[in-house]
Design a protein around this motif. Structure first.
Motif, mmCIF file in Angstrom:
data_model
loop_
_atom_site.group_PDB
_atom_site.id
_atom_site.type_symbol
_atom_site.label_atom_id
_atom_site.label_comp_id
_atom_site.label_asym_id
_atom_site.label_seq_id
_atom_site.Cartn_x
_atom_site.Cartn_y
_atom_site.Cartn_z
ATOM 1 N N ARG A 1 0.843 -1.190 0.000
ATOM 2 C CA ARG A 1 0.000 0.000 0.000
ATOM 3 C C ARG A 1 0.878 1.240 0.000
ATOM 4 N N VAL A 2 0.371 2.306 -0.618
ATOM 5 C CA VAL A 2 1.099 3.574 -0.672
ATOM 6 C C VAL A 2 0.252 4.655 -0.020
ATOM 7 N N LEU A 3 0.852 5.328 0.961
ATOM 8 C CA LEU A 3 0.201 6.425 1.673
ATOM 9 C C LEU A 3 0.743 7.739 1.119
ATOM 10 N N VAL A 4 -0.155 8.621 0.705
ATOM 11 C CA VAL A 4 0.220 9.913 0.128
ATOM 12 C C VAL A 4 -0.087 11.018 1.132
ATOM 13 N N LEU A 5 0.942 11.767 1.519
ATOM 14 C CA LEU A 5 0.774 12.886 2.447
ATOM 15 C C LEU A 5 0.604 14.195 1.690
#
Length: 245
Positions: free
Chosen positions: A198-202
């Motif tokens: 999974r990729v978390l974008v801030l």
């Protein structure tokens, strides 16, 4: 239901100086499950490393809670191997610091080194190894104390491009083969896509979670093979737009 290794619940962090207060992050809410590989991307200066420091317990949140199940190991941008210690002694360092330096633990740590191609270099010093091999040794050193969560702070950024591709493949293989949970901070969209579940974008500062994507590569976890797929290009385009929109 999978066990949660790390959870941020409405976390905020402010930095204070004599003159002002700077809000670095607010309303950070996400979780990392056991055995999961999560990558965090965001604009430059948004507080990605701050998030990692909160996860490690090096910083305390100004509001909200950070819950971690078990211990963590921290892998830095540079390998930070001690030049006066052999590779074997560098790998054993966490065992000495944490008073875990038993024959059984030493044997387990050295077996990891042998398993992942460093068996012939245990008596060498860091200066005698390539950058890629030093990063591999740094990861095995991090694994030596059997952390439940690996915190990876742009661990490939000091390497040239070709070495970087090979080392990301090595690191991914080791982490997944050992069944470890990992949280990776990176400024490289391609790296995040090739490695993560999974990729978390801030967002920009004050950082909060803008998007959290589950990647759909099926059973393919090889970073180099992922880069050859059509899904890779689709994810890159989407994440690029989200970061620069």
């Amino acid at each position: 239901m999978k066990k949660q290794i790390l959870r941020f619940s409405d976390v905020a962090l402010s930095y204070h100086t004599v003159r002002e207060e700077t809000l670095a992050a607010e309303h950070l809410t996400f979780s990392v499950d056991e055995g999961e590989f999560v990558a965090v991307i965001g604009p430059s200066g948004c507080g990605k490393t701050t998030l990692l420091s909160l996860a490690a317990g090096l910083l305390s949140p100004s509001a909200g809670t950070v819950t971690r199940s078990g211990s963590c190991g921290y892998m830095l941008q540079k390998d930070e191997l001690f030049p006066w210690r052999t590779i074997e002694k560098n790998i054993r360092l966490p065992l000495e610091i944490k008073r875990m330096n038993t024959p059984e633990n030493r044997e387990r740590a050295l077996s990891l080194a042998v398993k992942y191609g460093l068996g012939d270099f245990l008596d060498c010093y860091p200066s005698q190894l390539s950058g890629g091999m030093r990063q591999r040794a740094a990861l095995i050193r991090t694994l030596a104390a059997e952390p439940d969560l690996l915190l990876l702070d742009e661990p490939f950024s000091a390497l040239d491009y070709q070495t970087r591709l090979n080392v990301t493949a090595d690191v991914s293989k080791i982490i997944r083969s050992e069944g470890k949970t990992a949280l990776l901070i990176t400024h490289d969209i391609s790296e995040a896509i090739s490695l993560a579940d999974r990729v978390l974008v801030l967002t920009k500062r004050p950082a909060h979670v803008a998007f959290f994507h589950a990647l759909d590569f099926g059973d393919c976890t090889d970073p180099l093979k992922r880069r050859e797929t059509s899904e890779f290009s689709r994810w890159f385009e989407l994440l690029w737009k989200e970061l620069n929109g």
